[in-house]
Design an enzyme around this catalytic site. Structure first.
Site, PDB file in Angstrom:
ATOM      1  N   GLY A  84       0.829  -1.192   0.000  1.00  0.00           N
ATOM      2  CA  GLY A  84       0.000   0.000   0.000  1.00  0.00           C
ATOM      3  C   GLY A  84       0.865   1.244   0.000  1.00  0.00           C
ATOM      4  N   CYS A  85       0.434   2.277   0.696  1.00  0.00           N
ATOM      5  CA  CYS A  85       1.173   3.535   0.741  1.00  0.00           C
ATOM      6  C   CYS A  85       2.617   3.304   1.171  1.00  0.00           C
ATOM      7  CB  CYS A  85       0.491   4.494   1.710  1.00  0.00           C
ATOM      8  SG  CYS A  85       1.434   5.995   2.029  1.00  0.00           S
ATOM      9  N   PHE A  86       3.567   3.764   0.365  1.00  0.00           N
ATOM     10  CA  PHE A  86       4.960   3.489   0.703  1.00  0.00           C
ATOM     11  C   PHE A  86       5.450   4.271   1.913  1.00  0.00           C
ATOM     12  CE2 PHE A  86       5.967   5.924  -3.532  1.00  0.00           C
ATOM     13  CZ  PHE A  86       5.530   7.131  -3.000  1.00  0.00           C
TER      14      PHE A  86
ATOM     15  N   TYR B 102      -2.669  10.915   8.529  1.00  0.00           N
ATOM     16  CA  TYR B 102      -3.012  10.088   7.375  1.00  0.00           C
ATOM     17  C   TYR B 102      -3.185   8.632   7.788  1.00  0.00           C
ATOM     18  CZ  TYR B 102      -2.025   6.821   3.669  1.00  0.00           C
ATOM     19  OH  TYR B 102      -2.076   5.722   2.859  1.00  0.00           O
TER      20      TYR B 102
END
Length: 206
Positions: A42-44, A187
């Site tokens: 997913g989000c790095f 986030y």
């Protein structure tokens, strides 16, 4: 963690400083004696933060892999216009850890049942994937994935793919969790990542 940004060319665009990752990262670009593994979770930002905590990890680099284009950048990849996946290159000390140990550390950081992305990030560019550089690593991945299959009543959808060119992401993405801790935490929390991970794997030690 220090950042490896070899082969990145800085340019100006869209009113802010951006970077074009036009040269693939190689294993020899890492610290002397290190080995390189690539994980997509997913989000790095989050994958990088998770692996930086692991024993034996020397460097982490956020970037893009598995696409056919000869380069990659965040605007194109995040919009889904390329085949690339957000991923993290992990350089590790083979005397302190090994590929299989890192694989086992990877699973509790992702939702391996979600084929459409990860948490609030949707699209194939955010899916989970594990990359092998040779037959030994492929076998280790297959064995590691098999070891968690009985834990769930749904199939594991994490891809097993050959390691292709890995393009480092723009500088502002590197070590984002360290440079922007409040934004990163907001986030990660609002995306529901840790809540979902706790549902799947239970509370994980920091």
């Amino acid at each position: 963690m220090r950042r490896l940004l070899l082969g990145i060319t800085l340019v100006l665009g869209l009113g802010h400083q951006a970077a074009v990752a036009n040269q693939p990262l190689q294993e020899q670009d890492g610290p002397p004696g290190s080995e390189m593994a690539v994980f997509a979770g997913g989000c790095f930002w989050c994958t990088e933060a998770d692996f930086d905590k692991k024993t034996g990890v020397l460097e982490t680099v956020s970037g893009y892999i598995a696409g056919d284009a000869e380069t990659a950048n965040y605007k194109a990849v995040s919009s889904g216009r390329t085949d690339h996946i957000e991923a993290v290159a992990v350089f590790y000390d083979p005397e302190k850890t090994d590929f299989r140990t890192l694989l086992d550390a990877y699973w509790p950081t992702v939702d391996p049942l979600d084929a459409g992305g990860q948490f609030c990030d949707r699209g194939a560019q955010y899916r989970t994937a594990l990359f092998y550089d040779d037959a030994r690593e492929k076998k280790a991945i297959e064995e590691s994935r098999a070891s968690i299959e009985n834990r769930f009543d749904k199939p594991i959808v994490t891809d097993i793919l050959p390691q292709t060119a890995f393009y480092p992401a723009e500088e502002y993405h590197q070590d984002y969790y360290q440079k922007n801790p409040l934004r990163y935490r907001y986030y990660r929390t609002t995306c529901g990542r840790d809540n979902r991970l706790n549902e799947l794997w239970g509370e994980q030690p920091e």
